[in-house]
Design a protein around this motif. Structure first.
Motif, short mmCIF file in Angstrom:
data_model
loop_
_atom_site.label_atom_id
_atom_site.label_comp_id
_atom_site.label_asym_id
_atom_site.label_seq_id
_atom_site.Cartn_x
_atom_site.Cartn_y
_atom_site.Cartn_z
N ASN A 195 -1.05 3.40 -3.37
CA ASN A 195 -0.48 2.79 -4.56
C ASN A 195 1.04 2.70 -4.48
N TYR A 196 1.60 1.73 -5.18
CA TYR A 196 3.06 1.63 -5.26
C TYR A 196 3.56 2.56 -6.35
N THR A 197 4.66 3.23 -6.06
CA THR A 197 5.26 4.06 -7.10
C THR A 197 6.78 3.99 -6.98
N VAL A 198 7.43 4.11 -8.11
CA VAL A 198 8.90 4.11 -8.13
C VAL A 198 9.36 5.43 -8.78
N ALA A 235 7.58 -5.54 -2.27
CA ALA A 235 6.61 -4.60 -1.69
C ALA A 235 7.20 -3.95 -0.44
N ASP A 236 7.82 -4.77 0.42
CA ASP A 236 8.38 -4.22 1.66
C ASP A 236 9.50 -3.23 1.36
N PHE A 237 10.27 -3.51 0.32
CA PHE A 237 11.36 -2.59 -0.04
C PHE A 237 10.78 -1.21 -0.38
N VAL A 238 9.71 -1.21 -1.18
CA VAL A 238 9.10 0.07 -1.57
C VAL A 238 8.41 0.72 -0.37
N ASN A 275 -1.85 -3.94 -0.72
CA ASN A 275 -2.01 -5.08 -1.64
C ASN A 275 -0.66 -5.50 -2.20
N ILE A 276 -0.68 -6.43 -3.14
CA ILE A 276 0.59 -6.89 -3.70
C ILE A 276 1.16 -5.82 -4.64
N ILE A 277 2.46 -5.82 -4.81
CA ILE A 277 3.05 -4.86 -5.75
C ILE A 277 2.88 -5.42 -7.17
N GLY A 278 2.42 -4.56 -8.07
CA GLY A 278 2.18 -5.02 -9.44
C GLY A 278 0.74 -5.44 -9.67
#
Ligand code: FAD
Ligand code: NAP
Length: 533
Positions: free
Chosen positions: A212-215, A298-301, A322-325
């Motif tokens: 998963n993406y996380t910030v 996405a690549d930045f994260v 997958n895509i971010i968001g």
């Protein structure tokens, strides 16, 4: 048949509590039924370690009473679950709400009586007898994320240790000291709880199906000077927030990521990263509209993971594909760094599901993992789960389940054809989970209360949407969802986390301002799209 209450409200989270207060203010009688022992909804049930809001507290709070805003002190940028629950209890006390709430009482069935134009509502009390009340209106405030999903993993019932679901966490807390723990899931609940559980547990094994993406949250105690400033300017901040699609007051960069030179693009992403929180997705206006823009974000994260996680294999497994968001962006405190701890292991199960739960642990990828306890951070049957657990019966005895067997259909996310005098707070087809939910809840409550008042003034007792209006709204909800990349990937927004659930993009993605405008137009045109009788 006599009427016991003007309205029955189901649920005593933020939605049900404000609904009760608002109806009382307008001189209506109401009874709230709540399955839990206390108020707070989400913040009553989700007591897992590390639980906190991901919208800043000064924004994730009621705005209907300026005095409440002034007297309440938030202590952190993102309040913890205990603080949010204290807030809910404070609101219940301040407006004397409890006397009209029946706790530990679950609504099981609600039938519309077409002769008397009222709802017969059946409740079952925990450990008590079933009861029936009648009301002119039923208002659901049952939550979009309140029906926990326990996946059918073979052998789950054979596990000999305790199993905890993040969405129904023991009130007394759980002490993981000296325990080996298996965590299933890597959504927001897991990402918040894993770093905290890892500090206690002897060993924590995380089973990840989808990275998963996380910030970063960059959570911190709130500076008194900042709080004074917010309090002095609450009205303006709330107004600004309502002009933003997500109902959150953060600056949206109107530039396109693809049209921005690389150096500036990275600078923008980094600035949002350093600030922390969900505003990352507002770095550019087209992150959810354009594949290339999305890939830049996405690549930045993704690149950040390798900077934090030392073991290259673990780092690679944590990289989302997958895509971010696609799923709701997670907001964390020390999530990736937790995988550098010697007592934490990541097991990538993206290619093979967990084989089975055994009496002493889990079997996955041909290996046995012994654990003392299991944590299911496996989410919710979102948006429709709680609603469809109640046997709602509308005109001609039609059930809501039958009506929604191909996915939910509503007018404005508030009402359903053939279910007269039934209103849903943050129902499917409204912005709800794509927004800061407090302003969305308040907007729905105000709409419903004003509507009931209008009916009373006009001497009308029945309101229901007409099929054409509902079809048009459902079409619009689908059309706007197709514009964004979100509808192209699997998430709980489309019901993909529940086997067999129809795939429909459930929330309204057109944004809070467009939604408010649509509701205001309906009212200005004399409740356009509704039949009043
Ligand atoms: P809920 O708080 O879900 O309350 C619904 C209530 O209805 C529950 O108490 C339930 O017991 C009761 N109920 C359901 N069915 C029945 C029945 N049949 N009979 C009787 N009672 C019933 N949103 C944000 O905007 N920002 C955030 O930071 C945020 N963080 C979240 C964190 C977590 C862990 C979760 C799960 C959700 C989060 N959300 C967040 C979404 C959150 O659900 C909403 O913000 C908000 O709290 C919803 O309030 P509600 O009153 O609509 O529903
Ligand atoms: P979630 O996002 O749906 O995550 C559930 C996790 O469990 C996913 O990683 C999922 O994998 C996994 N899973 C489900 N069934 C599985 C199975 N059979 N085998 C293996 N893995 C399985 O649920 P959540 O984390 O509870 O969050 C739900 C929503 O609540 C959030 O999106 C957010 O809106 C809200 N929330 C907010 C906060 C906050 O920060 N304030 C915190 C918690 C929750 P897949 O992805 O592969 O399906």
């Amino acid at each position: 048949m006599s009427i016991d209450f003007d309205a029955v409200i189901i649920g005593a989270g933020f939605g049900g509590m404000y609904m009760l207060h608002k109806l009382r203010q307008k001189g209506f009688t109401a009874r709230v039924f709540e399955a839990g022992k206390g108020v707070g909804g989400t913040w009553y049930w989700n007591r897992y370690p590390g639980a906190r809001c991901d919208v800043e507290s000064v924004q994730y709070s009621y705005q209907f009473d300026p005095d409440l805003e002034q007297e309440w002190e938030w202590s952190e940028r993102y309040a913890t679950q205990p603080e949010l629950l204290r807030y809910a209890n404070h609101v219940a006390d301040r407006y004397d709400l409890r006397r009209d709430i029946r706790f530990e009482t679950r609504v099981s069935r609600a039938v519309f009586d077409e002769t008397a134009n009222l709802w017969q509502v059946e409740t079952g009390q925990v450990g008590g007898a079933a009861a029936k009340v009648t009301a002119r209106f039923v208002i659901t405030a049952m939550g979009c994320l309140s029906s926990p999903n326990t996946p059918k993993i073979p052998g789950l019932e054979d596990f000999e240790g305790p199993t905890y679901h993040t969405g129904n966490w023991p009130h007394e807390g759980v002490d993981f000291t000296g325990k080996t723990v298996g965590v299933i899931g890597t959504g927001s609940s897991a990402i918040q709880s894993i770093p905290v559980m890892a500090e206690q547990a002897k060993h924590l094994t995380v089973f990840q199906r989808t990275a998963n993406y996380t910030v970063p949250a960059h959570n911190k105690p709130l500076d008194p000077g900042y709080v004074r400033e917010v309090k002095a300017n609450y009205r303006e901040m709330r107004r600004r927030a309502k002009t933003k699609p997500a109902g959150i007051d953060f600056t949206i960069n109107s530039a396109s990521a693809v049209e921005t030179p690389e150096e500036e693009r990275i600078r923008q992403f980094q600035a949002r990263w350093d600030y922390g929180g969900l505003g990352f997705m507002a770095s550019f206006s087209d992150l959810l509209l354009n594949d290339d823009s999305n890939r830049f974000a996405a690549d930045f994260v993704r690149a950040k993971i390798g900077e934090v996680v030392k073991d290259p294999k673990t780092a690679a497994a944590l990289v989302p594909k997958n895509i971010i968001g696609c799923k709701r962006l997670c907001v964390d405190t020390g999530y990736w760094a937790t995988f550098n701890r010697p007592n934490v292991t990541l097991v990538d199960i993206s290619d093979e599901p967990i084989e089975r739960i055994t009496p002493t642990g889990l079997r996955a990828k041909g290996e046995d993992f012994a654990v003392d306890c299991l944590v299911l951070a496996t989410g919710f049957d979102a948006m429709t789960g709680a609603l469809l657990k109640v046997d709602f019966r509308g005109r001609g005895g039609i059930t809501l389940k039958e009506r929604w067997n191909e996915g939910p259909k509503t007018y404005l996310g508030l009402t359903v054809v053939d279910f007269p005098n039934l209103f849903m707070i943050t129902g499917p087809g409204s912005p709800s989970v794509l927004t800061n939910m407090l302003p969305s809840i308040e907007q729905h409550v105000d709409f419903i209360a004003d509507c009931l008042e209008t009916l009373r003034n006009k001497g009308k007792t029945v309101i229901e949407p007409v099929p054409e209006a509902q079809e048009e709204w459902v079409g619009h909800v689908g059309d706007v969802s197709n514009i964004t990349l979100r509808s192209t990937c699997s998430s709980w927004y489309v019901g993909a986390n529940i086997p067999g659930k129809p795939r429909v993009f459930m929330p309204y993605i057109g944004g809070l301002p467009a939604y408010i405008q649509a509701c205001e137009k309906v009212v200005a045109n004399g409740y356009e799209g509704f039949a009043l009788a």
